[in-house]
Write an enzyme that holds these catalytic residues in place. Sequence first.
Site, PDB file in Angstrom:
ATOM      1  N   LYS A  11      39.117  -8.948 -14.528  1.00 64.62           N
ATOM      2  CA  LYS A  11      38.498  -9.631 -15.671  1.00 64.62           C
ATOM      3  C   LYS A  11      39.344  -9.489 -16.929  1.00 64.62           C
ATOM      4  O   LYS A  11      39.588 -10.471 -17.637  1.00 64.62           O
ATOM      5  CB  LYS A  11      37.091  -9.059 -15.880  1.00 64.62           C
ATOM      6  CG  LYS A  11      36.321  -9.619 -17.054  1.00 64.62           C
ATOM      7  CD  LYS A  11      34.827  -9.387 -16.896  1.00 64.62           C
ATOM      8  CE  LYS A  11      34.486  -7.987 -16.430  1.00 64.62           C
ATOM      9  NZ  LYS A  11      34.894  -6.926 -17.368  1.00 64.62           N
ATOM     10  N   THR A  17      42.542  -8.673 -17.034  1.00 60.59           N
ATOM     11  CA  THR A  17      43.800  -9.360 -16.743  1.00 60.59           C
ATOM     12  C   THR A  17      43.664 -10.861 -16.988  1.00 60.59           C
ATOM     13  O   THR A  17      44.541 -11.503 -17.594  1.00 60.59           O
ATOM     14  CB  THR A  17      44.224  -9.099 -15.281  1.00 60.59           C
ATOM     15  OG1 THR A  17      44.373  -7.683 -15.083  1.00 60.59           O
ATOM     16  CG2 THR A  17      45.528  -9.795 -14.941  1.00 60.59           C
ATOM     17  N   ARG A  24      37.543  -4.774 -25.591  1.00 59.63           N
ATOM     18  CA  ARG A  24      37.092  -3.408 -25.850  1.00 59.63           C
ATOM     19  C   ARG A  24      38.249  -2.431 -25.631  1.00 59.63           C
ATOM     20  O   ARG A  24      39.186  -2.724 -24.895  1.00 59.63           O
ATOM     21  CB  ARG A  24      35.945  -3.025 -24.907  1.00 59.63           C
ATOM     22  CG  ARG A  24      34.662  -3.805 -25.125  1.00 59.63           C
ATOM     23  CD  ARG A  24      33.684  -3.561 -23.997  1.00 59.63           C
ATOM     24  NE  ARG A  24      34.291  -3.945 -22.733  1.00 59.63           N
ATOM     25  CZ  ARG A  24      33.981  -3.395 -21.556  1.00 59.63           C
ATOM     26  NH1 ARG A  24      33.080  -2.435 -21.493  1.00 59.63           N
ATOM     27  NH2 ARG A  24      34.564  -3.796 -20.450  1.00 59.63           N
ATOM     28  N   LYS A  27      38.731   4.860 -12.356  1.00 59.24           N
ATOM     29  CA  LYS A  27      39.106   3.507 -12.757  1.00 59.24           C
ATOM     30  C   LYS A  27      40.561   3.372 -13.186  1.00 59.24           C
ATOM     31  O   LYS A  27      41.188   2.343 -12.979  1.00 59.24           O
ATOM     32  CB  LYS A  27      38.188   3.055 -13.903  1.00 59.24           C
ATOM     33  CG  LYS A  27      38.306   1.588 -14.256  1.00 59.24           C
ATOM     34  CD  LYS A  27      37.286   1.216 -15.323  1.00 59.24           C
ATOM     35  CE  LYS A  27      37.426  -0.235 -15.722  1.00 59.24           C
ATOM     36  NZ  LYS A  27      36.534  -0.599 -16.825  1.00 59.24           N
ATOM     37  N   ALA A  63      29.234  -1.288 -20.114  1.00 60.97           N
ATOM     38  CA  ALA A  63      28.210  -2.309 -19.881  1.00 60.97           C
ATOM     39  C   ALA A  63      27.137  -1.850 -18.904  1.00 60.97           C
ATOM     40  O   ALA A  63      26.078  -2.457 -18.828  1.00 60.97           O
ATOM     41  CB  ALA A  63      28.853  -3.587 -19.367  1.00 60.97           C
ATOM     42  N   PHE A  69      31.967  -5.229 -16.766  1.00 62.31           N
ATOM     43  CA  PHE A  69      31.426  -5.303 -15.407  1.00 62.31           C
ATOM     44  C   PHE A  69      30.981  -6.726 -15.069  1.00 62.31           C
ATOM     45  O   PHE A  69      31.507  -7.691 -15.608  1.00 62.31           O
ATOM     46  CB  PHE A  69      30.315  -4.269 -15.210  1.00 62.31           C
ATOM     47  CG  PHE A  69      30.817  -2.850 -15.247  1.00 62.31           C
ATOM     48  CD1 PHE A  69      31.883  -2.442 -14.451  1.00 62.31           C
ATOM     49  CD2 PHE A  69      30.264  -1.906 -16.098  1.00 62.31           C
ATOM     50  CE1 PHE A  69      32.356  -1.139 -14.476  1.00 62.31           C
ATOM     51  CE2 PHE A  69      30.727  -0.602 -16.132  1.00 62.31           C
ATOM     52  CZ  PHE A  69      31.777  -0.218 -15.319  1.00 62.31           C
TER      53      PHE A  69
END
Length: 544
Positions: A59, A61, A82, A93, A261, A289
């Site tokens: 997302k 990227t 963010r 992650k 999120a 997310f």
Amino acid sequence: MEPITEVAGRLGIGPEELELYGRYKAKLSEEYLQKINGRPDGKLILVTAINPTPAGEGKTTTSVGLGEAFGRLHKKAIVALREPSLGPCFGIKGGAAGGGYAQVVPMEELNLHFTGDFHAITSANNLLAAVLDNHIQQGNELGIDTRQIVWKRCMDMNDRALRNIVVGLGGKTDGVVREDHFVITVASEIMAILCLAENMKDLKERLSRIVVAYNMAGEPVTAGDLKAVGAMAALLKDAIKPNLVQTLEHTPVLVHGGPFANIAHGCNSVRATKAALKMADYCITEAGFGADLGAEKFFDIKCRMTGLKPDAVVLVATVRALKYNGGVPKTELAEENLDALKGGIVNLEKHIENLQKYGVPIVVTLNSFVTDTEAEVAYVERFCRERGCEFALSEVWEKGGEGGIALAEKVLETIDTKESHFHVLYEDSLGLKEKITAVATEIYGAGNVNFAPAALKQISRLEALGFGNFPVCMAKTQYSLSDDPALLGRPQGFELNVREVYVSAGAGFVVVLTGAVMTMPGLPKKPAAYQIDVDEDGRITGLF
């Protein structure tokens, strides 16, 4: 990288309007933010995704590559993201600055200390905790019930041992013995407040409304009651200013704030988003997310509070993640499997349906992998078009902006030809139970909601205190539409379990904890920290 003054210069920002943090990072000055306030707004594009899987969706990227592609089309665009949390960088992650040729730089600094905003938020949070405990120690003039303290300490690291602790042990001067807790900094209400505040005045008003405890009569005690607001604001004075960096292709990026999120509202700061809309013709922002969490909160919390109205939504998926949702193990995702794709694409279908409920035009993009086959891509494209969505393939990881031109052109065409009729999911006037049920049934697909007895009592209390008109911020696993991370695809008719409900009065929403979601993550068996190092020349390695 270009000096950040050159990136800013192309936006018409002079060196005197920046506060420099070295050569490649800067904050926008208050003077500059005031200067652009009267400009017309550009178009707002939200990037969201299907539910995340170990296969990865890309997302961030995609957001970065889309911004680079707009630049190649000679469109004035800014990406608003963010800031990554330190904890997950050393946990599962890894970093969160995009990837491949669609990346924000300086990547290592962005993922670590950056401009110190998260440290300031942590300090302000813990200052309030220290003032609270000191008030009790010094005579407890406000009559705080030590069994009803709701303010938690925080740190920006995954540390499971701090979830539940006891403070005040020792002698009489060491404080009152009580149970306490830590949350990760990105789950702190201070983070949410910083990301929702319009300016310093609004920030201080929100800080003053934070409910830290209840007194013996059951009445809320706030940060304003504790006289902590001015000192907290002093710690946040610089953190409230958006940060300017760049992509590998020198597209400007505002990186500011970073609430999770799954346990917070998952969007970058209102100040950064609104500034980007004034600074460029297109603002590309993302929400954390899957669309069931980040996009829902972007719409129902951030847009509701600020009047922002998105012009288009980009929904990111991958063939690999869809096959994973169809039951294929991670080790076999490289093989063509149309049956699994058909089984897992129901997750994408649900997110399309959810986004359509908000009245915003949708472009679905497949983040391309070399293992994708023509048949798989064609199936997804046909599936999306049958549901009234535009479709484009994204190759930004491999090719940077060039690989995002098809997506950028489709987004531009969508904005030009399809009108956005944005509206929120539920009205402020609904009760908290009704709002929770609306999100659970309409967005998640739940059959019903099971409220624990404690949660029902908390809802009654919050409504009696006047917080019933607040939107709800659902805390839920990111891996499933349900509250059970093992339920992939499109679960239907399940029971959503609500265990706890509390108010973030300064942020302006009510937090709803579902399932087993935690506000302080832990490290995995083999944390990413094992791979991170610094070589003899001072270069950081292993941080991805």
